[in-house]
Design a protein around this motif. Structure first.
Motif, PDB file in Angstrom:
ATOM      1  N   LYS A   1       0.832  -1.212   0.000  1.00 20.44           N
ATOM      2  CA  LYS A   1       0.000   0.000   0.000  1.00 20.44           C
ATOM      3  C   LYS A   1       0.861   1.254   0.000  1.00 20.44           C
ATOM      4  O   LYS A   1       0.540   2.251  -0.654  1.00 20.44           O
ATOM      5  CB  LYS A   1      -0.925  -0.020   1.217  1.00 20.44           C
ATOM      6  N   HIS A   2       1.957   1.208   0.727  1.00 24.37           N
ATOM      7  CA  HIS A   2       2.894   2.346   0.790  1.00 24.37           C
ATOM      8  C   HIS A   2       4.231   1.899   0.200  1.00 24.37           C
ATOM      9  O   HIS A   2       5.280   1.989   0.852  1.00 24.37           O
ATOM     10  CB  HIS A   2       3.073   2.808   2.238  1.00 24.37           C
ATOM     11  N   TRP A   3       4.204   1.440  -1.031  1.00 21.64           N
ATOM     12  CA  TRP A   3       5.381   0.803  -1.613  1.00 21.64           C
ATOM     13  C   TRP A   3       6.554   1.768  -1.800  1.00 21.64           C
ATOM     14  O   TRP A   3       7.714   1.365  -1.680  1.00 21.64           O
ATOM     15  CB  TRP A   3       5.019   0.129  -2.938  1.00 21.64           C
ATOM     16  N   ARG A   4       6.273   3.033  -2.086  1.00 21.01           N
ATOM     17  CA  ARG A   4       7.378   3.986  -2.250  1.00 21.01           C
ATOM     18  C   ARG A   4       8.117   4.189  -0.927  1.00 21.01           C
ATOM     19  O   ARG A   4       9.358   4.175  -0.882  1.00 21.01           O
ATOM     20  CB  ARG A   4       6.846   5.324  -2.763  1.00 21.01           C
ATOM     21  N   GLU A   5       7.353   4.402   0.149  1.00 14.86           N
ATOM     22  CA  GLU A   5       7.976   4.575   1.459  1.00 14.86           C
ATOM     23  C   GLU A   5       8.703   3.306   1.895  1.00 14.86           C
ATOM     24  O   GLU A   5       9.781   3.368   2.496  1.00 14.86           O
ATOM     25  CB  GLU A   5       6.911   4.942   2.502  1.00 14.86           C
ATOM     26  N   THR A   6       8.113   2.151   1.566  1.00 19.52           N
ATOM     27  CA  THR A   6       8.733   0.876   1.918  1.00 19.52           C
ATOM     28  C   THR A   6      10.061   0.694   1.184  1.00 19.52           C
ATOM     29  O   THR A   6      11.060   0.259   1.779  1.00 19.52           O
ATOM     30  CB  THR A   6       7.793  -0.292   1.582  1.00 19.52           C
ATOM     31  N   LEU A   7      10.078   1.022  -0.092  1.00 17.62           N
ATOM     32  CA  LEU A   7      11.300   0.890  -0.882  1.00 17.62           C
ATOM     33  C   LEU A   7      12.398   1.808  -0.351  1.00 17.62           C
ATOM     34  O   LEU A   7      13.562   1.406  -0.227  1.00 17.62           O
ATOM     35  CB  LEU A   7      11.003   1.210  -2.350  1.00 17.62           C
ATOM     36  N   THR A   8      12.028   3.043  -0.016  1.00 19.01           N
ATOM     37  CA  THR A   8      12.996   3.984   0.543  1.00 19.01           C
ATOM     38  C   THR A   8      13.511   3.493   1.897  1.00 19.01           C
ATOM     39  O   THR A   8      14.714   3.591   2.197  1.00 19.01           O
ATOM     40  CB  THR A   8      12.352   5.366   0.716  1.00 19.01           C
ATOM     41  N   SER A   9      12.608   2.945   2.703  1.00 16.87           N
ATOM     42  CA  SER A   9      12.989   2.437   4.012  1.00 16.87           C
ATOM     43  C   SER A   9      13.917   1.231   3.892  1.00 16.87           C
ATOM     44  O   SER A   9      14.896   1.106   4.637  1.00 16.87           O
ATOM     45  CB  SER A   9      11.731   2.048   4.800  1.00 16.87           C
TER      46      SER A   9
END
Length: 225
Positions: free
Chosen positions: A123-131
């Motif tokens: 659902k929050h794939w961009r934030e997950t990828l950055t994290s």
């Protein structure tokens, strides 16, 4: 100028020596667990000290990464995924206990945990990828990757029955194979926990630094004054 530099170098060397001594004692304790399990002729059972230690290290790792997710905004999503991953490994280690409900029942809670972890990550794939990129960039990721390779690859290949049958021939004893495999897994879990503690210490450190830094509003008011 030479004396302060020499003094600083000496402190660095002594600090590293102290760290090595603590780590050496830690792994001596891990070896002690293996020795005790062998002496008590209890290696492969679910109630063995090796198995219980593995579960304890996994539980401590899950807890540590949950704390990382709480303390660090940048590592929140990555730490959540890592805690879920090690929780699934913990459930897998409890497969014999969960078989009381039904054979292979461990897959049910494992799939539930996986789904609960993957859904917000997607659902929050961009934030997950950055994290995740932030987590991989950390110096503690190297120890974590080595430990995972030791757990998921080396211990499986090292613990293959064919290898030990060839090594011992007619004197093959399954307990010897179990000791080799389970002790390797224990070392891997101990390294994983050390890595989790490193992430936690780093998250707490950055949280403290962030709290102690003056806010932009405070800086502007000081400039005005």
């Amino acid at each position: 100028m030479t004396l302060p530099r020499s003094s600083s170098a000496a402190r660095t060397v002594l600090k590293s020596a102290g760290q090595f001594f603590i780590i050496a004692l830690y792994f001596a304790g891990i070896a002690g667990i293996v020795h005790y399990s062998v002496a008590s002729h209890n290696v492969a059972s679910e109630s063995s000290l090796i198995e219980l230690s593995q579960l304890g290290l996994l539980a401590a790792t899950v807890f540590a990464f949950r704390r990382v997710a709480k303390f660090s905004q940048s590592l929140h999503h990555a730490a959540g995924l890592m805690s879920a991953f090690f929780l699934v490994l913990m459930i897998r280690e409890l497969d014999a206990t969960l078989d009381v409900v039904m054979h292979g029942f461990w897959k049910v809670p494992a799939l539930i945990v996986t789904g609960l972890a993957i859904w917000p990550a997607l659902k929050h794939w961009r934030e997950t990828l950055t994290s995740l990129a932030q987590a991989v960039h950390s110096r503690h990721s190297t120890v974590l990757m080595i430990a995972l390779a030791l757990l998921l690859v080396y211990s499986r290949l090292f613990g293959m029955g064919e290898l030990w049958e060839q090594a011992m021939g007619a004197n093959y004893v399954r307990d010897v194979k179990n000791i080799a495999e389970e002790s390797t897994e224990l070392v891997a879990y101990s390294l994983i926990w050390l890595s989790a503690l490193g992430y936690l210490a780093e998250a707490k450190k950055w949280r403290f630094v962030t709290k102690t830094q003056p806010s932009p509003t405070t800086i502007e008011s000081d400039i005005s004054a």
